[in-house]
Design a protein around this motif. Sequence first.
Motif, short mmCIF file in Angstrom:
data_model
loop_
_atom_site.label_atom_id
_atom_site.label_comp_id
_atom_site.label_asym_id
_atom_site.label_seq_id
_atom_site.Cartn_x
_atom_site.Cartn_y
_atom_site.Cartn_z
N GLN A 147 11.46 17.71 3.46
CA GLN A 147 12.51 16.99 4.14
C GLN A 147 13.60 17.95 4.62
O GLN A 147 14.08 17.84 5.75
CB GLN A 147 13.11 15.91 3.22
CG GLN A 147 14.33 15.19 3.78
CD GLN A 147 14.05 14.39 5.03
OE1 GLN A 147 12.92 14.11 5.37
NE2 GLN A 147 15.11 14.01 5.74
N THR A 150 15.93 10.60 1.98
CA THR A 150 15.57 9.19 2.11
C THR A 150 16.36 8.31 1.15
O THR A 150 16.83 7.23 1.52
CB THR A 150 14.06 9.00 1.86
OG1 THR A 150 13.33 9.71 2.86
CG2 THR A 150 13.67 7.54 1.90
N GLN A 177 10.11 12.97 4.73
CA GLN A 177 8.96 13.74 4.24
C GLN A 177 8.66 13.38 2.79
O GLN A 177 9.45 12.74 2.11
CB GLN A 177 9.25 15.24 4.37
CG GLN A 177 9.61 15.68 5.78
CD GLN A 177 8.50 15.44 6.78
OE1 GLN A 177 7.32 15.51 6.44
NE2 GLN A 177 8.87 15.14 8.02
N ASP A 178 7.48 13.82 2.32
CA ASP A 178 7.04 13.42 0.98
C ASP A 178 7.54 14.35 -0.12
O ASP A 178 7.13 14.21 -1.27
CB ASP A 178 5.52 13.29 0.93
CG ASP A 178 4.81 14.57 1.33
OD1 ASP A 178 5.49 15.61 1.46
OD2 ASP A 178 3.58 14.53 1.51
N SER A 179 8.39 15.28 0.21
CA SER A 179 9.03 16.12 -0.81
C SER A 179 10.39 16.56 -0.30
O SER A 179 10.63 16.59 0.93
CB SER A 179 8.18 17.36 -1.13
OG SER A 179 8.20 18.27 -0.04
#
Length: 417
Positions: free
Chosen positions: A333, A373, A327-329
């Motif tokens: 995530q 990530t 996810q982008d945060s």
Amino acid sequence: MSASSSSLEIPTLNPDIPKQEKKEEEEEEEQVITPWEVSAKGGKIDYDKLVDKFGCQRLDESLIQRFERLTGKRAHVFLRRGLFYAHRDLNDILDAYERGEKFYLYTGRGPSSESLHLGHLIPFMFTKYLQEVFKVPLVIQLTDDEKCMWKGLSIEESKRLARENAKDIIACGFDIQKTFIFRNLSYICPPIYENMVRIANCVKGKKIASIFGLTLEDYGGKLFFPFIQAAPSFPSTFPHLFSEKYKNLRCLIPCAIDQDPYFRMTRDVAPRLGYNKPALIESKFFPALQGESGKMSASDANSAIYVTDPLKEIKDKVNKYAFSGGQDSIEKQRKYGANLAVDVPVKYLNFFLDDDDELDRIKNEYGAGRMLTGEVKGRLIEVFSEIVEQHQRARKSVTDEMVDAFMAVRPLPHMFD
């Protein structure tokens, strides 16, 4: 065993030729898979569709178990994890091996870059495993002529790149007592040329155009090259290795599935010339860092990890370019977890992280949001760095004299020991 084009016609249907050669336009646009281009519009490559289109067979768990039973060795991670996923007549090779019969391996490389990337290494890493567990000889074709025809390289540059690539291949650890490496521009001598002519006399130009998507606008070298790649599938191409008693020796070809068209043609011709059909074991593509719609490419340095990359560059490439399914945060995530189906670092770990338990843990933790990530990419950087460092150490020890020794036209008296 000569053949005339007037008496030998290619049949309209054959188990090795796809039943449906003309696909609907829309389907063709979805993905383009040829020996020279691999792309998929708007998403990942549909490998099941390729199996159906090419008419090969899926490599299932029973075959992997048979590998292990016959060799007494654990299956290679590329088999266990499905990187090598399709085949042609692999059962026949294993049947012959179980009866005590011999076979040989054939693979190759088109030298178009100074060094190999990890995607290029995959067939050689797997071929080395096959050579070791089956104790069989191997021929490796370096198609320096092909790159003059397709890439516009000069003959001199193609020959130079072939020798440089040979050093990377030798660094994989092949047994010199069982391995013959050759460049087309130096080895095409009467035996291989005779087989090229025999094959060419069995295949009409329209069949070459149909299989490879070529037209009369293409240079003649492109139309003739498939016969050059086909000839090493037959043992008589290498009389210094295989005497008359090996005239029926079977051939197993590990390759990426985009090479399948060459050997569909070869398999169609083989019985006419009195040879066994070559068997194939075929891999998926190692995806580009940016995602699964293509493969690592020598034409885009940022799509690939090269065996010459410094460790800092490996780290930078993975962190900057490796497509993430996370996810982008951090908050998202932790809440939603990562989409493992599109995450490139996870796909790479799937093929290069040998520890099954660790891989399962990473997938579970990352997919559930308990791993970020950056942590997954960090583990991938460690795995890549170890592979590249080991290869670079081995590569430094490969001399020009070693290349000459592997390329020497010589018998291999211990090739089946």
